[in-house]
Write an enzyme that holds these catalytic residues in place. Structure first.
Site, PDB file in Angstrom:
ATOM      1  N   LEU A   1       0.849  -1.187   0.000  1.00  0.00           N
ATOM      2  CA  LEU A   1       0.000   0.000   0.000  1.00  0.00           C
ATOM      3  C   LEU A   1       0.885   1.237   0.000  1.00  0.00           C
ATOM      4  O   LEU A   1       1.642   1.474   0.953  1.00  0.00           O
ATOM      5  CB  LEU A   1      -0.919   0.022   1.228  1.00  0.00           C
ATOM      6  CG  LEU A   1      -1.850  -1.171   1.416  1.00  0.00           C
ATOM      7  CD1 LEU A   1      -2.695  -0.987   2.672  1.00  0.00           C
ATOM      8  CD2 LEU A   1      -2.744  -1.376   0.198  1.00  0.00           C
ATOM      9  N   GLU A   2       0.821   1.993  -1.087  1.00  0.00           N
ATOM     10  CA  GLU A   2       1.553   3.258  -1.182  1.00  0.00           C
ATOM     11  C   GLU A   2       0.533   4.372  -1.002  1.00  0.00           C
ATOM     12  O   GLU A   2      -0.199   4.710  -1.935  1.00  0.00           O
ATOM     13  CB  GLU A   2       2.262   3.362  -2.535  1.00  0.00           C
ATOM     14  CG  GLU A   2       3.273   2.262  -2.807  1.00  0.00           C
ATOM     15  CD  GLU A   2       4.419   2.227  -1.814  1.00  0.00           C
ATOM     16  OE1 GLU A   2       4.595   3.219  -1.071  1.00  0.00           O
ATOM     17  OE2 GLU A   2       5.133   1.214  -1.760  1.00  0.00           O
ATOM     18  N   LEU A   3       0.484   4.917   0.192  1.00  0.00           N
ATOM     19  CA  LEU A   3      -0.562   5.870   0.538  1.00  0.00           C
ATOM     20  C   LEU A   3       0.028   7.279   0.579  1.00  0.00           C
ATOM     21  O   LEU A   3       0.886   7.615  -0.211  1.00  0.00           O
ATOM     22  CB  LEU A   3      -1.212   5.447   1.852  1.00  0.00           C
ATOM     23  CG  LEU A   3      -1.671   3.969   1.858  1.00  0.00           C
ATOM     24  CD1 LEU A   3      -2.258   3.582   3.207  1.00  0.00           C
ATOM     25  CD2 LEU A   3      -2.647   3.666   0.737  1.00  0.00           C
TER      26      LEU A   3
END
Length: 480
Positions: free
Chosen positions: A212-214
Protein backbone atom coordinates in the site's frame (compact mmCIF):
# COMPACT_ATOMS: atom_id res chain seq x y z
CA UNK A 1 -11.74 -5.44 -21.23
CA UNK A 2 -14.71 -4.79 -18.94
CA UNK A 3 -15.53 -5.58 -15.31
CA UNK A 4 -17.30 -8.73 -16.44
CA UNK A 5 -13.99 -9.96 -17.85
CA UNK A 6 -12.08 -9.65 -14.57
CA UNK A 7 -12.66 -13.19 -13.19
CA UNK A 8 -11.84 -14.88 -16.51
CA UNK A 9 -8.78 -12.67 -17.06
CA UNK A 10 -7.55 -13.49 -13.58
CA UNK A 11 -8.13 -17.19 -14.11
CA UNK A 12 -6.20 -17.13 -17.39
CA UNK A 13 -3.23 -15.45 -15.71
CA UNK A 14 -3.49 -17.76 -12.70
CA UNK A 15 -3.46 -20.88 -14.88
CA UNK A 16 -0.54 -19.53 -16.94
CA UNK A 17 1.47 -18.71 -13.83
CA UNK A 18 1.00 -22.22 -12.46
CA UNK A 19 1.79 -23.84 -15.80
CA UNK A 20 5.09 -21.91 -16.03
CA UNK A 21 6.41 -21.57 -12.50
CA UNK A 22 10.03 -21.13 -13.60
CA UNK A 23 10.14 -18.02 -15.80
CA UNK A 24 13.48 -17.82 -17.67
CA UNK A 25 15.62 -14.72 -17.37
CA UNK A 26 15.51 -14.16 -21.12
CA UNK A 27 11.70 -14.07 -21.13
CA UNK A 28 11.65 -11.59 -18.25
CA UNK A 29 14.13 -9.35 -20.04
CA UNK A 30 12.16 -9.58 -23.28
CA UNK A 31 8.98 -8.48 -21.48
CA UNK A 32 10.78 -5.47 -20.03
CA UNK A 33 12.10 -4.57 -23.45
CA UNK A 34 8.54 -4.65 -24.74
CA UNK A 35 7.53 -2.11 -22.08
CA UNK A 36 10.47 0.07 -23.13
CA UNK A 37 9.41 -0.20 -26.78
CA UNK A 38 5.86 0.77 -25.80
CA UNK A 39 7.12 3.92 -24.09
CA UNK A 40 9.57 4.90 -26.82
CA UNK A 41 7.16 4.42 -29.69
CA UNK A 42 3.99 5.70 -28.05
CA UNK A 43 5.17 8.23 -25.47
CA UNK A 44 3.63 11.20 -27.35
CA UNK A 45 0.24 9.45 -27.45
CA UNK A 46 0.36 8.77 -23.74
CA UNK A 47 1.47 12.33 -22.95
CA UNK A 48 -1.41 13.70 -25.04
CA UNK A 49 -3.81 11.44 -23.15
CA UNK A 50 -2.52 12.70 -19.81
CA UNK A 51 -2.93 16.26 -21.09
CA UNK A 52 -6.51 15.54 -22.11
CA UNK A 53 -7.31 14.10 -18.68
CA UNK A 54 -5.85 17.01 -16.71
CA UNK A 55 -6.96 19.73 -19.11
CA UNK A 56 -3.71 21.59 -18.46
CA UNK A 57 -0.49 19.62 -18.04
CA UNK A 58 2.52 20.01 -20.29
CA UNK A 59 3.83 16.91 -22.07
CA UNK A 60 7.24 18.01 -20.76
CA UNK A 61 5.98 17.55 -17.20
CA UNK A 62 4.81 14.05 -18.13
CA UNK A 63 8.20 13.45 -19.78
CA UNK A 64 10.14 14.17 -16.59
CA UNK A 65 7.67 12.94 -13.96
CA UNK A 66 6.39 9.81 -15.71
CA UNK A 67 8.55 8.69 -18.63
CA UNK A 68 12.01 9.57 -17.32
CA UNK A 69 11.33 7.78 -14.03
CA UNK A 70 10.16 4.70 -15.93
CA UNK A 71 13.17 4.71 -18.25
CA UNK A 72 15.59 4.86 -15.33
CA UNK A 73 13.69 2.06 -13.61
CA UNK A 74 13.85 -0.09 -16.74
CA UNK A 75 17.58 0.55 -17.22
CA UNK A 76 18.36 -0.21 -13.58
CA UNK A 77 16.24 -3.36 -13.58
CA UNK A 78 17.63 -4.73 -16.85
CA UNK A 79 21.18 -4.12 -15.63
CA UNK A 80 20.78 -5.88 -12.29
CA UNK A 81 18.18 -8.53 -13.09
CA UNK A 82 20.70 -11.31 -13.91
CA UNK A 83 22.11 -10.99 -10.39
CA UNK A 84 18.74 -10.66 -8.71
CA UNK A 85 17.32 -13.87 -10.17
CA UNK A 86 20.25 -16.07 -9.14
CA UNK A 87 19.78 -18.37 -6.13
CA UNK A 88 21.44 -16.88 -3.08
CA UNK A 89 23.86 -19.16 -1.25
CA UNK A 90 23.49 -19.14 2.52
CA UNK A 91 26.18 -20.23 4.94
CA UNK A 92 25.18 -23.37 6.83
CA UNK A 93 25.69 -23.45 10.62
CA UNK A 94 28.15 -26.04 11.87
CA UNK A 95 25.48 -28.23 13.50
CA UNK A 96 23.80 -28.80 10.09
CA UNK A 97 26.98 -29.28 8.06
CA UNK A 98 27.88 -30.69 5.61
CA UNK A 99 24.41 -29.81 4.27
CA UNK A 100 24.16 -26.93 1.79
CA UNK A 101 21.60 -24.12 1.81
CA UNK A 102 20.29 -21.55 -0.63
CA UNK A 103 17.38 -19.19 -1.20
CA UNK A 104 15.55 -19.40 -4.51
CA UNK A 105 13.70 -16.29 -5.67
CA UNK A 106 10.53 -17.47 -7.36
CA UNK A 107 7.65 -15.52 -8.95
CA UNK A 108 4.58 -15.16 -6.76
CA UNK A 109 2.21 -15.71 -9.68
CA UNK A 110 -0.37 -13.03 -10.47
CA UNK A 111 0.15 -9.44 -9.25
CA UNK A 112 -2.68 -6.92 -9.29
CA UNK A 113 -1.93 -3.19 -9.56
CA UNK A 114 -4.49 -0.49 -8.74
CA UNK A 115 -2.96 2.77 -9.97
CA UNK A 116 -3.84 6.41 -9.13
CA UNK A 117 -4.52 9.38 -11.37
CA UNK A 118 -1.81 11.86 -10.37
CA UNK A 119 1.06 10.26 -12.32
CA UNK A 120 -1.10 7.92 -14.36
CA UNK A 121 1.65 6.36 -16.49
CA UNK A 122 4.51 6.15 -13.99
CA UNK A 123 2.45 4.75 -11.11
CA UNK A 124 0.71 2.26 -13.39
CA UNK A 125 3.73 0.89 -15.23
CA UNK A 126 6.32 1.25 -12.44
CA UNK A 127 4.96 -1.57 -10.23
CA UNK A 128 4.12 -3.59 -13.34
CA UNK A 129 7.74 -3.38 -14.56
CA UNK A 130 9.08 -4.68 -11.26
CA UNK A 131 6.46 -7.43 -11.04
CA UNK A 132 7.26 -8.57 -14.59
CA UNK A 133 10.96 -8.57 -13.74
CA UNK A 134 10.20 -10.91 -10.86
CA UNK A 135 8.53 -13.28 -13.33
CA UNK A 136 4.90 -12.54 -12.51
CA UNK A 137 1.79 -12.00 -14.61
CA UNK A 138 0.20 -8.57 -14.10
CA UNK A 139 -3.34 -7.21 -14.12
CA UNK A 140 -3.59 -3.40 -14.03
CA UNK A 141 -6.57 -1.26 -13.00
CA UNK A 142 -5.84 2.43 -13.82
CA UNK A 143 -7.81 5.32 -12.34
CA UNK A 144 -11.25 6.22 -13.61
CA UNK A 145 -10.28 9.91 -13.23
CA UNK A 146 -7.86 9.62 -16.16
CA UNK A 147 -10.02 7.86 -18.77
CA UNK A 148 -7.99 8.94 -21.82
CA UNK A 149 -4.74 7.66 -20.31
CA UNK A 150 -6.41 4.48 -19.10
CA UNK A 151 -7.79 3.79 -22.58
CA UNK A 152 -4.37 4.36 -24.16
CA UNK A 153 -2.70 2.06 -21.64
CA UNK A 154 -5.29 -0.63 -22.26
CA UNK A 155 -4.84 -0.42 -26.03
CA UNK A 156 -1.03 -0.34 -25.93
CA UNK A 157 -0.60 -3.08 -23.36
CA UNK A 158 -3.01 -5.19 -25.42
CA UNK A 159 -0.84 -4.51 -28.47
CA UNK A 160 2.42 -5.55 -26.81
CA UNK A 161 1.31 -8.34 -24.44
CA UNK A 162 -0.94 -11.38 -24.42
CA UNK A 163 -3.77 -11.07 -21.88
CA UNK A 164 -2.36 -13.91 -19.77
CA UNK A 165 0.94 -11.96 -19.46
CA UNK A 166 -0.16 -8.38 -18.78
CA UNK A 167 -3.57 -6.79 -19.22
CA UNK A 168 -5.45 -3.62 -18.31
CA UNK A 169 -9.00 -3.42 -16.96
CA UNK A 170 -10.85 -0.10 -17.14
CA UNK A 171 -13.79 0.96 -15.01
CA UNK A 172 -15.11 2.95 -12.07
CA UNK A 173 -14.85 2.45 -8.32
CA UNK A 174 -17.17 -0.59 -8.48
CA UNK A 175 -14.76 -2.14 -10.96
CA UNK A 176 -11.88 -1.37 -8.60
CA UNK A 177 -13.72 -3.09 -5.74
CA UNK A 178 -14.31 -6.20 -7.88
CA UNK A 179 -10.67 -6.09 -8.98
CA UNK A 180 -9.42 -5.91 -5.38
CA UNK A 181 -11.56 -8.92 -4.43
CA UNK A 182 -9.68 -11.29 -6.77
CA UNK A 183 -7.36 -13.80 -5.06
CA UNK A 184 -4.14 -12.27 -6.37
CA UNK A 185 -0.79 -13.54 -5.19
CA UNK A 186 0.04 -9.89 -4.42
CA UNK A 187 -1.89 -6.64 -4.75
CA UNK A 188 -0.37 -3.16 -5.09
CA UNK A 189 -2.47 -0.08 -4.37
CA UNK A 190 -1.40 3.55 -4.65
CA UNK A 191 -3.83 6.18 -3.40
CA UNK A 192 -5.42 7.64 -0.30
CA UNK A 193 -5.23 6.14 3.17
CA UNK A 194 -9.02 5.85 3.36
CA UNK A 195 -9.27 3.83 0.15
CA UNK A 196 -6.15 1.87 1.10
CA UNK A 197 -7.97 0.55 4.17
CA UNK A 198 -10.78 -0.76 1.96
CA UNK A 199 -8.32 -2.39 -0.42
CA UNK A 200 -6.52 -4.07 2.49
CA UNK A 201 -9.84 -5.40 3.82
CA UNK A 202 -10.81 -6.81 0.42
CA UNK A 203 -7.40 -8.44 0.00
CA UNK A 204 -7.50 -9.92 3.50
CA UNK A 205 -10.52 -12.04 2.58
CA UNK A 206 -8.23 -13.96 0.20
CA UNK A 207 -5.13 -13.75 2.40
CA UNK A 208 -3.60 -11.68 -0.40
CA UNK A 209 -0.46 -9.82 0.69
CA UNK A 210 -0.49 -6.14 -0.22
CA UNK A 211 1.80 -3.24 -0.88
CA UNK A 212 0.00 0.00 0.00
CA UNK A 213 1.55 3.26 -1.18
CA UNK A 214 -0.56 5.87 0.54
CA UNK A 215 0.07 9.48 1.45
CA UNK A 216 -0.12 11.62 4.53
CA UNK A 217 1.20 14.92 5.74
CA UNK A 218 4.86 15.04 4.78
CA UNK A 219 6.63 17.81 6.73
CA UNK A 220 9.48 20.14 5.77
CA UNK A 221 11.60 21.15 8.76
CA UNK A 222 13.63 24.31 8.21
CA UNK A 223 16.51 24.52 10.67
CA UNK A 224 17.76 27.74 12.20
CA UNK A 225 20.91 27.62 10.06
CA UNK A 226 19.18 26.83 6.75
CA UNK A 227 19.68 28.94 3.64
CA UNK A 228 16.14 30.31 3.47
CA UNK A 229 16.15 31.26 -0.22
CA UNK A 230 17.52 27.88 -1.29
CA UNK A 231 15.05 26.05 0.95
CA UNK A 232 12.13 28.09 -0.32
CA UNK A 233 12.99 27.35 -3.96
CA UNK A 234 13.31 23.61 -3.38
CA UNK A 235 10.17 23.47 -1.26
CA UNK A 236 8.26 25.42 -3.92
CA UNK A 237 9.44 23.02 -6.61
CA UNK A 238 8.43 19.98 -4.57
CA UNK A 239 5.12 21.52 -3.58
CA UNK A 240 4.08 22.85 -6.99
CA UNK A 241 5.20 19.97 -9.21
CA UNK A 242 1.94 18.71 -10.73
CA UNK A 243 0.22 21.50 -8.75
CA UNK A 244 0.87 19.69 -5.48
CA UNK A 245 -0.83 16.49 -6.62
CA UNK A 246 2.10 14.32 -5.53
CA UNK A 247 2.02 11.77 -2.72
CA UNK A 248 5.40 12.91 -1.35
CA UNK A 249 4.86 16.64 -1.90
CA UNK A 250 5.78 18.82 1.08
CA UNK A 251 2.50 19.10 2.96
CA UNK A 252 3.48 21.75 5.51
CA UNK A 253 6.54 23.67 6.70
CA UNK A 254 7.91 23.90 10.24
CA UNK A 255 9.79 27.20 10.48
CA UNK A 256 11.74 28.89 13.28
CA UNK A 257 9.55 31.57 14.81
CA UNK A 258 10.40 35.05 13.58
CA UNK A 259 11.35 33.99 10.04
CA UNK A 260 7.80 33.89 8.67
CA UNK A 261 8.02 37.13 6.69
CA UNK A 262 11.42 36.25 5.24
CA UNK A 263 10.21 32.81 4.20
CA UNK A 264 7.04 34.22 2.63
CA UNK A 265 9.13 36.64 0.59
CA UNK A 266 11.56 33.91 -0.48
CA UNK A 267 8.71 31.54 -1.36
CA UNK A 268 6.96 34.20 -3.44
CA UNK A 269 10.21 34.83 -5.34
CA UNK A 270 10.65 31.09 -5.88
CA UNK A 271 7.14 30.74 -7.31
CA UNK A 272 7.77 33.67 -9.67
CA UNK A 273 11.02 32.07 -10.83
CA UNK A 274 9.44 28.67 -11.49
CA UNK A 275 6.14 29.89 -12.91
CA UNK A 276 6.25 33.48 -14.25
CA UNK A 277 2.55 33.03 -14.99
CA UNK A 278 -0.05 30.58 -13.76
CA UNK A 279 -3.13 31.00 -15.93
CA UNK A 280 -2.60 29.25 -19.25
CA UNK A 281 0.89 28.05 -18.31
CA UNK A 282 1.17 24.42 -19.37
CA UNK A 283 4.07 23.85 -16.97
CA UNK A 284 1.62 24.39 -14.10
CA UNK A 285 -0.89 21.54 -14.00
CA UNK A 286 -4.61 21.82 -13.47
CA UNK A 287 -6.31 20.31 -10.46
CA UNK A 288 -7.65 17.02 -11.75
CA UNK A 289 -11.42 17.61 -11.32
CA UNK A 290 -13.79 20.43 -10.30
CA UNK A 291 -14.57 18.45 -7.11
CA UNK A 292 -10.91 18.36 -6.06
CA UNK A 293 -10.56 22.03 -6.99
CA UNK A 294 -13.57 22.91 -4.85
CA UNK A 295 -12.22 20.96 -1.88
CA UNK A 296 -8.98 22.97 -1.95
CA UNK A 297 -10.80 26.29 -2.16
CA UNK A 298 -12.95 25.25 0.80
CA UNK A 299 -9.79 24.53 2.80
CA UNK A 300 -8.47 28.02 2.10
CA UNK A 301 -11.75 29.72 3.03
CA UNK A 302 -11.98 27.78 6.28
CA UNK A 303 -8.38 28.66 7.24
CA UNK A 304 -9.01 32.33 6.55
CA UNK A 305 -12.26 32.26 8.52
CA UNK A 306 -10.44 30.73 11.50
CA UNK A 307 -7.86 33.52 11.57
CA UNK A 308 -4.99 32.26 9.45
CA UNK A 309 -3.19 34.64 7.10
CA UNK A 310 -3.68 33.37 3.55
CA UNK A 311 -1.18 34.68 0.99
CA UNK A 312 -2.29 33.87 -2.55
CA UNK A 313 0.58 34.18 -5.03
CA UNK A 314 -0.20 35.36 -8.56
CA UNK A 315 3.20 35.86 -10.19
CA UNK A 316 1.80 37.67 -13.22
CA UNK A 317 -0.82 39.64 -11.28
CA UNK A 318 -3.57 38.36 -13.51
CA UNK A 319 -1.72 38.31 -16.83
CA UNK A 320 -2.18 34.98 -18.61
CA UNK A 321 0.43 33.15 -20.64
CA UNK A 322 -0.23 32.57 -24.33
CA UNK A 323 -1.49 29.08 -25.08
CA UNK A 324 1.14 26.86 -26.69
CA UNK A 325 0.02 25.75 -30.15
CA UNK A 326 -3.53 25.47 -28.91
CA UNK A 327 -2.82 22.12 -27.24
CA UNK A 328 -2.86 22.95 -23.57
CA UNK A 329 -6.42 21.84 -23.00
CA UNK A 330 -9.35 23.38 -21.20
CA UNK A 331 -8.12 23.18 -17.61
CA UNK A 332 -7.33 26.88 -17.09
CA UNK A 333 -10.29 27.26 -14.75
CA UNK A 334 -8.81 24.53 -12.53
CA UNK A 335 -5.33 26.05 -12.28
CA UNK A 336 -5.33 26.98 -8.60
CA UNK A 337 -2.95 29.79 -7.62
CA UNK A 338 -0.27 28.81 -5.09
CA UNK A 339 -1.04 29.88 -1.54
CA UNK A 340 0.84 30.16 1.75
CA UNK A 341 -1.14 29.81 4.98
CA UNK A 342 0.55 31.42 8.00
CA UNK A 343 -0.76 30.66 11.46
CA UNK A 344 -2.43 27.35 10.58
CA UNK A 345 -3.79 25.37 13.54
CA UNK A 346 -4.52 21.70 14.13
CA UNK A 347 -8.28 22.33 14.03
CA UNK A 348 -8.19 23.37 10.38
CA UNK A 349 -9.05 20.89 7.65
CA UNK A 350 -5.76 21.57 5.85
CA UNK A 351 -3.89 20.32 8.90
CA UNK A 352 -6.09 17.27 9.43
CA UNK A 353 -5.83 15.63 6.01
CA UNK A 354 -3.41 15.41 3.12
CA UNK A 355 -3.72 18.61 1.07
CA UNK A 356 -2.82 17.29 -2.40
CA UNK A 357 -2.76 20.73 -3.95
CA UNK A 358 -0.68 23.95 -4.15
CA UNK A 359 -1.51 25.14 -0.62
CA UNK A 360 1.38 25.29 1.87
CA UNK A 361 0.69 25.83 5.60
CA UNK A 362 3.56 27.32 7.59
CA UNK A 363 3.78 26.50 11.29
CA UNK A 364 6.22 28.30 13.58
CA UNK A 365 8.26 26.59 16.28
CA UNK A 366 10.28 27.99 19.18
CA UNK A 367 12.41 24.89 19.80
CA UNK A 368 13.30 22.10 17.41
CA UNK A 369 11.99 19.66 20.02
CA UNK A 370 8.54 21.20 19.50
CA UNK A 371 8.72 20.54 15.75
CA UNK A 372 9.74 16.93 16.34
CA UNK A 373 6.97 16.47 18.90
CA UNK A 374 4.39 17.83 16.45
CA UNK A 375 5.48 15.38 13.76
CA UNK A 376 5.46 12.46 16.20
CA UNK A 377 1.99 13.36 17.49
CA UNK A 378 0.40 12.41 14.16
CA UNK A 379 0.47 9.44 11.79
CA UNK A 380 3.89 8.67 10.36
CA UNK A 381 4.38 10.50 7.06
CA UNK A 382 5.36 9.09 3.69
CA UNK A 383 8.25 11.59 3.40
CA UNK A 384 10.16 14.03 5.58
CA UNK A 385 12.38 16.89 4.43
CA UNK A 386 15.11 18.55 6.46
CA UNK A 387 16.85 21.81 5.55
CA UNK A 388 19.90 22.90 7.49
CA UNK A 389 23.71 22.84 7.57
CA UNK A 390 24.37 21.05 10.86
CA UNK A 391 24.91 17.34 10.35
CA UNK A 392 24.56 16.57 14.05
CA UNK A 393 21.20 18.36 14.29
CA UNK A 394 20.05 16.68 11.09
CA UNK A 395 20.99 13.23 12.36
CA UNK A 396 19.28 13.91 15.69
CA UNK A 397 16.03 14.82 13.89
CA UNK A 398 16.21 11.73 11.70
CA UNK A 399 16.84 9.49 14.72
CA UNK A 400 13.81 10.89 16.55
CA UNK A 401 11.32 10.73 13.67
CA UNK A 402 9.96 7.89 11.53
CA UNK A 403 8.89 8.38 7.93
CA UNK A 404 8.72 6.37 4.75
CA UNK A 405 11.71 8.21 3.25
CA UNK A 406 13.81 11.34 3.63
CA UNK A 407 15.48 13.88 1.37
CA UNK A 408 17.92 16.29 3.04
CA UNK A 409 18.27 19.84 1.70
CA UNK A 410 15.90 19.14 -1.17
CA UNK A 411 12.52 17.54 -1.83
CA UNK A 412 11.18 14.52 -3.73
CA UNK A 413 14.54 13.20 -4.92
CA UNK A 414 14.76 10.06 -2.76
CA UNK A 415 11.98 8.56 -4.90
CA UNK A 416 14.20 8.94 -8.00
CA UNK A 417 17.00 6.76 -6.57
CA UNK A 418 16.38 3.23 -7.86
CA UNK A 419 18.66 1.78 -5.19
CA UNK A 420 16.46 3.08 -2.37
CA UNK A 421 13.25 1.29 -1.37
CA UNK A 422 10.16 3.49 -1.66
CA UNK A 423 7.25 2.98 0.67
CA UNK A 424 5.37 4.23 3.69
CA UNK A 425 4.98 3.26 7.31
CA UNK A 426 1.76 3.03 9.30
CA UNK A 427 -0.97 5.26 7.87
CA UNK A 428 1.28 6.19 4.93
CA UNK A 429 1.37 2.59 3.77
CA UNK A 430 3.31 -0.63 4.07
CA UNK A 431 5.70 -2.50 1.87
CA UNK A 432 8.26 -0.90 -0.40
CA UNK A 433 9.27 -1.25 -4.00
CA UNK A 434 11.80 0.19 -6.50
CA UNK A 435 14.98 -1.62 -7.42
CA UNK A 436 15.91 -4.85 -5.70
CA UNK A 437 13.55 -4.12 -2.80
CA UNK A 438 10.65 -4.13 -5.24
CA UNK A 439 11.93 -7.26 -6.97
CA UNK A 440 12.02 -9.07 -3.63
CA UNK A 441 8.56 -7.73 -2.76
CA UNK A 442 7.17 -9.58 -5.78
CA UNK A 443 9.14 -12.79 -5.16
CA UNK A 444 8.73 -15.76 -2.89
CA UNK A 445 12.08 -16.45 -1.26
CA UNK A 446 12.03 -20.21 -0.99
CA UNK A 447 14.38 -21.82 1.53
CA UNK A 448 16.20 -24.90 0.26
CA UNK A 449 18.45 -27.17 2.36
CA UNK A 450 20.23 -30.04 0.60
CA UNK A 451 21.19 -32.76 3.04
CA UNK A 452 24.51 -34.62 2.71
CA UNK A 453 24.78 -38.39 2.80
CA UNK A 454 27.29 -37.85 5.64
CA UNK A 455 24.78 -36.10 7.91
CA UNK A 456 25.09 -36.68 11.66
CA UNK A 457 21.45 -35.68 12.27
CA UNK A 458 20.51 -39.25 13.09
CA UNK A 459 22.49 -38.96 16.34
CA UNK A 460 19.66 -36.78 17.64
CA UNK A 461 16.87 -39.22 16.71
CA UNK A 462 14.99 -41.11 19.43
CA UNK A 463 15.18 -43.27 21.35
CA UNK A 464 16.96 -40.76 23.56
CA UNK A 465 19.71 -41.93 25.83
CA UNK A 466 23.32 -41.28 26.94
CA UNK A 467 24.54 -40.75 23.37
CA UNK A 468 21.88 -38.06 22.87
CA UNK A 469 22.86 -36.37 26.15
CA UNK A 470 26.54 -36.30 25.17
CA UNK A 471 25.76 -34.85 21.74
CA UNK A 472 23.48 -32.13 23.16
CA UNK A 473 26.10 -31.20 25.75
CA UNK A 474 28.74 -30.86 23.03
CA UNK A 475 26.44 -28.75 20.84
CA UNK A 476 25.61 -26.40 23.72
CA UNK A 477 29.32 -25.84 24.37
CA UNK A 478 30.03 -25.15 20.70
CA UNK A 479 27.08 -22.76 20.36
CA UNK A 480 28.26 -20.84 23.45
Amino acid sequence: MTPADIPSLFQAQYDASRAQVDVPLLLRQERLLRVRKLLVEHGPQLAAAVQADFGMRSPRLTEVADFFVLHTLLSHTLKHLPRWVRPQRVRTPFYLQPARARIERQPLGVVGVIAPWNYPVQLALGPAITALAAGNRVMLKPSELTPHTSAQLAALVGQFFAPDEFCVVQGDTHTAALFASQPFDHLVFTGSTAVGRKVAQAAAANLTPTTLELGGKSPCIVGTDADLEDAALKIAHGKLLNAGQTCIAPDYVLLPRGREAAFAQAYRAAVQRLFPTIEGNGDYASIITPRHHGRLRTMLREAQTQGAEVIVIDPAEGRSAPATQGTLGDGVSRQLLPALVLGATSSMQLMQEEIFGPILPVLSYDRLDDAVALINSGPRPLALYWFGRSESVRDDVLRRTVSGGVTVNDTLLHIAHDGLPFGGVGDSGWGAYHGESGFLRFCHQKSVLVQSRWSLGATLYPPYGPRFDRMMGLLRKLIG
